[in-house]
Design an enzyme around this catalytic site. Structure first.
Site, short mmCIF file in Angstrom:
data_model
loop_
_atom_site.label_atom_id
_atom_site.label_comp_id
_atom_site.label_asym_id
_atom_site.label_seq_id
_atom_site.Cartn_x
_atom_site.Cartn_y
_atom_site.Cartn_z
N PRO A 1 60.90 10.03 -5.03
CA PRO A 1 61.98 9.85 -6.00
C PRO A 1 63.32 9.54 -5.35
CG PRO A 1 60.79 11.93 -6.34
CD PRO A 1 60.36 11.37 -5.04
N GLU A 2 63.88 8.43 -5.71
CA GLU A 2 65.28 8.15 -5.37
C GLU A 2 66.05 8.23 -6.69
OE1 GLU A 2 65.89 4.81 -2.76
OE2 GLU A 2 63.92 5.03 -1.86
#
Length: 271
Positions: A2-3
DNA sequence: ACTGGCTCCTGAGGGC
DNA sequence: TGCCCTCAGGAGCCAG
């Protein structure tokens, strides 16, 4: 992994299920995450109503009248809203159970994520206090980034991945943004002209906004809170494409290690 | 003040 | 089919 776009997709997915709900119980099956899940989360969150679900960088904040739960997904974390009685899987470490019978469930195989609790304004928490501006806010502009780069000898890629400079830009979107801006990732940040930072700021914004629009990037196992994968991986121009032809010039995309991170760029298009 | 290196962890993927 | 090995990766932390 996840960014910012994946965290934002997650936030949008869970917020409607959480806001206004009263917490009945917090179930911690595995307290050993990045930091131990604090005992005060289990004693102080129950009984509270979720007032808002916000995001700061890659942190998610579940705000109540008395404090905020601070969540981070690390690199393998995901959040899902499940019905009462849904049996937990091997890596389902924490449930926040609501009075309506549903639960917010954190799954995180690698346990680089975190669940914390603070009774002070979340923005003053140690982990959030020193964070740089949001990349999609007005505070993140060419003047700001240029000023932040002066005197810095780190690579421009490391600069934009530094959460004290700007939040939310991880390994994938850093490579993509630099490709779009035509800047070599390994260039020392302090040697890049203001006009090129103008392009970089625009590229970062464009890449992140497009990724959010596409539901994020699913490389291994990211899904949104409904279990749907993202589609931005189909739009990735250079990340993970070492040896393949550049979509712009047809030359070979190169990969290298930069600060212990896999980095991809086109030597013909990026200078 | 900066910088680079280390650390946590497990599943995936490659080689044989 | 299965085993072993390597590696990815967010980001705080620490030593230099």
């Amino acid at each position: 992994m996840p960014e910012l776009p994946e965290v934002e997709i997650t936030r949008r997915g869970i917020a409607p299920h959480l806001e206004g709900q009263r917490v009945r119980e917090v179930v911690v099956r595995q307290p050993h995450l990045r930091w131990p899940v604090p005992a005060r989360l289990r004693s102080e969150l129950p009984g509270q109503h979720i007032v808002a679900v916000r995001r700061r960088g890659k942190y998610l904040l579940l705000e109540t009248e008395v404090g905020s739960a601070i969540l981070h997904l690390g690199m393998s974390g995901s959040l899902h809203v499940v019905a009462a009685g849904t049996p937990p899987g091997k890596h389902d470490h924490v449930d926040i159970v609501f009075a309506n019978g549903r639960s917010l469930r954190l799954r995180d195989p690698r346990r680089f994520g975190a669940v914390l609790w603070t009774t002070r304004p979340a923005s003053s928490h140690k982990l959030l206090r020193a964070l740089g501006p949001e990349p999609l806010s007005d505070a993140f502009d060419a003047d700001y980034l240029f000023a932040a780069s002066r005197g810095r000898r780190v690579s421009v890629k490391a600069l934009i991945m530094d959460s004290k400079v700007v939040v939310g830009v991880g390994n994938i979107y850093a490579s993509e943004s630099l490709f779009l801006a035509g800047i070599r990732p390994q260039t020392p940040a302090g040697r890049i002209a203001r006009r090129r930072y103008q392009r970089l700021v625009a590229a970062v914004r464009q890449v992140l906004a497009a990724a959010i629009e596409q539901g994020g990037t699913t490389l291994r196992d990211f899904t949104d809170s409904e279990g749907r994968p993202g589609y931005f991986q189909q739009r990735l121009q250079v990340y993970g494409r070492g040896g393949e032809p550049c979509p712009l010039c047809g030359g070979r995309i190169r990969s290298l290690q930069l600060g212990q991170r896999n980095t991809f760029y086109c030597p013909r298009c990026q200078h």
